[in-house]
Design an enzyme around this catalytic site. Structure first.
Site, PDB file in Angstrom:
ATOM      1  N   GLN A 144      93.619  44.923  21.026  1.00 21.46           N
ATOM      2  CA  GLN A 144      94.750  44.002  21.042  1.00 21.46           C
ATOM      3  C   GLN A 144      95.504  44.023  22.361  1.00 21.46           C
ATOM      4  O   GLN A 144      96.315  43.132  22.627  1.00 21.46           O
ATOM      5  CB  GLN A 144      95.710  44.341  19.909  1.00 21.46           C
ATOM      6  CG  GLN A 144      96.398  45.690  20.087  1.00 21.46           C
ATOM      7  CD  GLN A 144      97.175  46.104  18.856  1.00 21.46           C
ATOM      8  OE1 GLN A 144      96.612  46.355  17.808  1.00 21.46           O
ATOM      9  NE2 GLN A 144      98.481  46.156  18.987  1.00 21.46           N
TER      10      GLN A 144
ATOM     11  N   CYS B 177      99.138  44.236  15.815  1.00 20.25           N
ATOM     12  CA  CYS B 177      98.236  44.964  14.928  1.00 20.25           C
ATOM     13  C   CYS B 177      98.154  44.286  13.567  1.00 20.25           C
ATOM     14  O   CYS B 177      97.110  44.287  12.917  1.00 20.25           O
ATOM     15  CB  CYS B 177      98.711  46.406  14.768  1.00 20.25           C
ATOM     16  SG  CYS B 177     100.447  46.569  14.331  1.00 20.25           S
TER      17      CYS B 177
ATOM     18  N   HIS C 210     102.270  50.951  12.134  1.00 22.88           N
ATOM     19  CA  HIS C 210     101.038  50.420  12.715  1.00 22.88           C
ATOM     20  C   HIS C 210     100.088  49.949  11.623  1.00 22.88           C
ATOM     21  O   HIS C 210      99.663  50.724  10.767  1.00 22.88           O
ATOM     22  CB  HIS C 210     100.356  51.506  13.557  1.00 22.88           C
ATOM     23  CG  HIS C 210      99.148  51.012  14.290  1.00 22.88           C
ATOM     24  ND1 HIS C 210      99.158  49.899  15.095  1.00 22.88           N
ATOM     25  CD2 HIS C 210      97.867  51.478  14.323  1.00 22.88           C
ATOM     26  CE1 HIS C 210      97.940  49.711  15.610  1.00 22.88           C
ATOM     27  NE2 HIS C 210      97.148  50.654  15.149  1.00 22.88           N
TER      28      HIS C 210
ATOM     29  N   ASN D  79      90.755  50.528  13.675  1.00 16.58           N
ATOM     30  CA  ASN D  79      91.912  50.274  14.526  1.00 16.58           C
ATOM     31  C   ASN D  79      91.623  49.073  15.426  1.00 16.58           C
ATOM     32  O   ASN D  79      90.513  48.538  15.438  1.00 16.58           O
ATOM     33  CB  ASN D  79      92.239  51.513  15.363  1.00 16.58           C
ATOM     34  CG  ASN D  79      93.675  51.538  15.839  1.00 16.58           C
ATOM     35  OD1 ASN D  79      94.435  50.595  15.627  1.00 16.58           O
ATOM     36  ND2 ASN D  79      94.067  52.609  16.498  1.00 16.58           N
TER      37      ASN D  79
END
Length: 336
Positions: A139, A145, A283, A303
């Site tokens: 990202q 996120c 997150h 992630n």
């Protein structure tokens, strides 16, 4: 917790003095080249020398932790990565959250989830091996996120329904869902992204609406490749319900506390930091399975920081360890 909006990147600056170790200069130069880092001698807020000292201090902390790992004192290993020039406080500031009015209105039943999952009796599942998960992306320095997490959950459900795995547009979500409360690169929530896709009648593919971080909404309904009919939350703080949902539904949008320096430099192993908060969620990620190593259970989490972070972009987080890092505090599932 329901009113939180989660973001990932908004760095602050900190000034301090640490002696530079010239013996580490070669490693410093290699790290800069690897991650495309360039610093001017004089900068508005931080100078090149300060970047070096932050990096060296982080390297010392990484090495100290890994010595404990070698001695069997911890279950995970750290490694230098693209966040090496950030102090722990700067990294934590990238994971701040802010409040927004929202009501958790529909929650899946833990009893129904348990009933369905008990018929499968799974001890592990990994949706990466089943075709549900697109490659890890980065990202960058944009606090989105939430968009990557939401897109990943929709991708998985779309694959389950159609058999087609299509990378979906995070930029579509960034540019077009602000009216619901998401705020682009400064934060958002996966559930609001699901609501946007419901309202708009679908979401475009990454190929037709590529990721640029900053842009204006130019959604084209004729290019929709996936839709969402509804979304629901998982029961708060219930790890069994999260496992059951993963076993019976597919990848799940989750939010955890990622503010510790151990998370900043996580490399491999089962992440289990006692300082990780259950309530300070900041997150958004994508839970794609669970498994075990000996007597240690873990969640498999995708992630959005590229493949140089963690295990090729993935985290193994301690499972059934008192809701580690708040893993089951916020779970959201789209239905297509």
């Amino acid at each position: 917790m329901d009113g939180w909006i989660f973001l990932c990147f908004d760095a602050l600056c900190l000034y301090f003095i640490v002696c530079i170790d010239n013996r580490l200069d070669f490693k410093w130069q290699v790290w800069k080249k690897t991650h495309g880092k360039q610093y001017k001698k004089v900068r508005e807020r931080r100078g090149a020398e300060l970047e070096v000292t932050i990096w060296e201090e982080n390297l010392r902390k990484i090495n100290a932790h890994n010595l404990r790992y070698k001695r069997g004192k911890t279950t995970f290993k750290l490694g230098m990565n693209q966040f090496g020039d950030l102090t722990s406080s700067e990294f934590a500031s990238m994971l701040s959250s802010y409040s927004a009015k929202h009501v958790r209105d529909v929650t899946l039943s833990a009893t129904d989830l348990r009933s369905a999952a008990s018929k499968l009796n799974l001890t592990s599942i990994d949706y990466r091996t089943l075709g549900y998960v697109t490659p890890v992306e980065d990202q960058g320095y944009c606090g989105c996120c939430w968009a990557f997490s939401a897109a990943g959950a929709i991708e998985g459900q779309t694959f389950n329904k159609t058999g087609k795995l299509i990378p979906l547009s995070k930029q579509n979500l960034l540019d077009c869902s602000e009216y619901l409360g998401n705020q682009g690169c400064t934060g958002g929530r996966p559930s609001l992204a699901f609501q946007y896709v419901i309202n708009s009648g679908g979401i475009q593919a990454e190929a037709t609406y590529p990721y640029t971080m900053v842009g204006t909404c130019h959604f084209n309904s004729s290019k929709v490749v996936a839709t969402v009919a509804d979304y629901k939350y998982l029961p708060i703080g219930n790890e069994q319900a999260l496992a059951d949902a993963l076993a019976t539904i597919g990848p799940i949008s989750v939010v955890i506390d990622a503010s510790q320096i151990s998370f900043q430099f996580y490399l491999s192993g089962i992440y289990d930091d006692p300082n990780c908060s259950v309530l300070n969620l900041n997150h958004a990620m994508l839970a794609v399975g669970y498994g075990f190593q000996g007597s240690n259970n873990y969640w498999i989490i995708k992630n959005s920081w590229g493949t140089l972070w963690g295990e090729n972009g993935y985290l193994m987080l301690a499972k059934d360890k008192n809701n580690a890092c708040g893993i089951s505090q916020y779970g959201a599932v789209p239905f297509v």
